[in-house]
Design an enzyme around this catalytic site. Sequence first.
Site, PDB file in Angstrom:
ATOM      1  N   HIS A  43      -3.438 -30.031   3.465  1.00 14.38           N
ATOM      2  CA  HIS A  43      -4.179 -28.806   3.146  1.00 14.38           C
ATOM      3  C   HIS A  43      -4.507 -28.106   4.460  1.00 14.38           C
ATOM      4  O   HIS A  43      -5.587 -28.290   5.022  1.00 14.38           O
ATOM      5  CB  HIS A  43      -5.461 -29.148   2.383  1.00 14.38           C
ATOM      6  CG  HIS A  43      -6.188 -27.959   1.854  1.00 14.38           C
ATOM      7  ND1 HIS A  43      -6.919 -27.990   0.687  1.00 14.38           N
ATOM      8  CD2 HIS A  43      -6.314 -26.694   2.323  1.00 14.38           C
ATOM      9  CE1 HIS A  43      -7.458 -26.808   0.468  1.00 14.38           C
ATOM     10  NE2 HIS A  43      -7.109 -26.005   1.465  1.00 14.38           N
ATOM     11  N   GLU A  70      -1.375 -27.807  -0.193  1.00 14.31           N
ATOM     12  CA  GLU A  70      -2.498 -27.153  -0.842  1.00 14.31           C
ATOM     13  C   GLU A  70      -3.052 -26.047   0.045  1.00 14.31           C
ATOM     14  O   GLU A  70      -2.974 -26.139   1.273  1.00 14.31           O
ATOM     15  CB  GLU A  70      -3.636 -28.156  -1.099  1.00 14.31           C
ATOM     16  CG  GLU A  70      -3.272 -29.324  -1.970  1.00 14.31           C
ATOM     17  CD  GLU A  70      -4.445 -30.264  -2.170  1.00 14.31           C
ATOM     18  OE1 GLU A  70      -4.401 -31.045  -3.139  1.00 14.31           O
ATOM     19  OE2 GLU A  70      -5.398 -30.220  -1.363  1.00 14.31           O
ATOM     20  N   HIS A 190      -9.929 -35.024  -5.528  1.00 13.58           N
ATOM     21  CA  HIS A 190     -11.156 -34.753  -4.783  1.00 13.58           C
ATOM     22  C   HIS A 190     -12.213 -35.810  -5.071  1.00 13.58           C
ATOM     23  O   HIS A 190     -12.677 -35.955  -6.196  1.00 13.58           O
ATOM     24  CB  HIS A 190     -11.735 -33.366  -5.056  1.00 13.58           C
ATOM     25  CG  HIS A 190     -12.539 -32.867  -3.868  1.00 13.58           C
ATOM     26  ND1 HIS A 190     -13.834 -33.243  -3.623  1.00 13.58           N
ATOM     27  CD2 HIS A 190     -12.195 -32.057  -2.848  1.00 13.58           C
ATOM     28  CE1 HIS A 190     -14.263 -32.678  -2.517  1.00 13.58           C
ATOM     29  NE2 HIS A 190     -13.287 -31.954  -2.015  1.00 13.58           N
TER      30      HIS A 190
END
Length: 241
Positions: A43, A70, A190
């Site tokens: 990410h 991401e 997450h």
Amino acid sequence: MVKLSVNINKIATLRNARGGNIPNLLQVAKDIQIFGGQGITVHPRPDERHITYKDVYDLSKVVKKEFNIEGYPNERFMKLVLDIKPDQVTLVPDSDHAITSNRGWDTILHQNLLTDKVNQLKRKGIRSSIFLDPIPEMVPYVKKIGADGIELYTGYYSFGFMKKKFDCIHSYINTAKIANSNKLFVNAGHDLNLENLSFLIENIPFLMEISIGHALISESLYLGLENTIQSYLKRIKKIYK
């Protein structure tokens, strides 16, 4: 069976804290795949505080399993993913200064934006995923946007797990069921860890992929710390024999 994609942002954070190339991010990515990891997730953020944009280009050459990138779909991010053409792109509604992802998309409010970005990914043959809170009403708009699936933001689940795990799972089950009935794949990520992962998978059996980074790297410190200390002690004792 659900696949494990390992987010290696924290490896880059550790490297950046000292400078140099220890730990070697590319070697870690290679080893994760050898050790059984079924994908690599990164990410990159605008300030490049962990994964840099150069890292992503370099990783694209060594990731042989699924590569998931991401991020917020600004112009720079879209250029990156359209250049690299990873297996999957997960669109996340992070602000530039977010410490970590903390919410999913409002797919009603941002339908036009997301439709445009997903269409760009489709033209390159890239699978698309929309980062989503466990709100069932948002799922039909994911379908309208044209994305291939969703990634459930499991921060709320992880926070509530220790107190009321049976209460906190219901919205995730309902959202996932609607996604599944709309022929959208369902990922999750997450704050998942060794303690709360099984309950999630048992209740959403058609999960396709989970993405874990912070907890996995943190847990590996403890799971590997004793062996590493013993290795150092053995090396030292060998000198005095």
